[in-house]
Design an enzyme around this catalytic site. Structure first.
Site: not given
Ligand code: PEP
Length: 256
Positions: A9-11, A95, A97, A167, A173, A213, A234-235
């Protein structure tokens, strides 16, 4: 048999050039891997170009969000048909966010799940508890409410197109990761809820991804847990250096 899936997920990150370059690196790497699926979720405006770069390969491209309505006066929204039109074949719904920054409710998520499926898209439904809810012992109740609230009424055929991403909000994040034991317990619980809403066959067939993460250093430990069928990243999905080793880990340890 659930094939592992690693999703990125590039957000609201990367630009056109960096996105196409990263997609190219993931696509080439995936070509050489057996037994793992992968999806990338670029920002809306880059989906078409990224999808073109991935055409004819195993790398799937998805949208990070979808409007619950089909068409019309919904300024700033993007419909399922539009996502399909630019090459997306799957969409993220709920998600953390979207839920916590933009206030999306289970009711809205339910509409979005249905709209995605009606548009011919697969759906990845994200669920998970906040830190406060975990500390209050409400993890299972929150996951159950979110699953029932978004999936009730779907058919077993619909469920063949749905993936769940567990999640925990406190791990997204933050650099904080659920331990394999914590994640495994939540995944087993989620599978049990799916069995209750649908049946054991649906529960056994549905992929449940862990997100929060995930990085190269913890991917193998998490992905080797029996009920964890992949990762939503994500990151660490923003560079080939971090994302490709997670794909490798899934291909190695996540054989069901
Ligand atoms: C996400 O955005 O779904 C996510 C899990 O982010 P991260 O890996 O950065 O925690």
């Amino acid at each position: 048999m659930r094939k592992p899936l690693v999703a990125g997920n590039w957000k609201m990150n990367l630009d056109r050039r960096a996105g196409v370059e990263l997609a190219g690196a993931v696509r080439s790497h995936l070509d050489g891997l057996q037994g793992v699926d992968s999806v990338i979720y670029p920002p809306f405006v880059y989906i078409e170009e990224v999808a073109r770069a991935c055409a004819g390969t195993a790398l799937v491209v998805g949208g990070q969000n979808i409007c619950d309505q089909e068409v019309g006066a919904f300024t700033g929204e993007v419909s399922g048909a539009m996502l399909r039109d630019v090459g997306a074949t799957v969409v993220l719904v709920g998600h953390s966010e979207r839920r916590h920054v933009y206030g999306e409710t289970d009711e809205l998520c339910a509409l979005k799940v249905r709209r995605g499926l009606a548009s011919g898209l697969d759906v990845c439904l994200c669920i998970g508890e906040t830190l406060e809810q975990r500390e209050a012992g409400q993890t299972e109740q929150v996951c159950s409410t979110q699953l029932h609230g978004s999936l009730n009424g779907l058919s077993t055929e619909d469920m063949a197109k749905v993936t769940i991403a567990y999640e925990p909000v406190w791990a997204i994040g933050t650099g904080e990761t659920a331990s394999p034991e914590q994640a495994g317990a939540a995944h087993a619980y989620v599978r049990g809820v799916l069995s209750g809403i649908f049946n054991q066959a649906v529960a056994d067939a549905t992929r449940i991804l862990y997100g929060g993460s995930v990085k190269p250093s913890n991917a193998a430990d998490l992905l080797s847990v029996p009920d964890i069928d992949g990762a939503l990243v994500g990151g660490a999905a923003l560079t080939a250096e971090n994302f490709l080793p997670i794909l490798d880990a899934a291909a190695e340890v996540c054989v069901r």
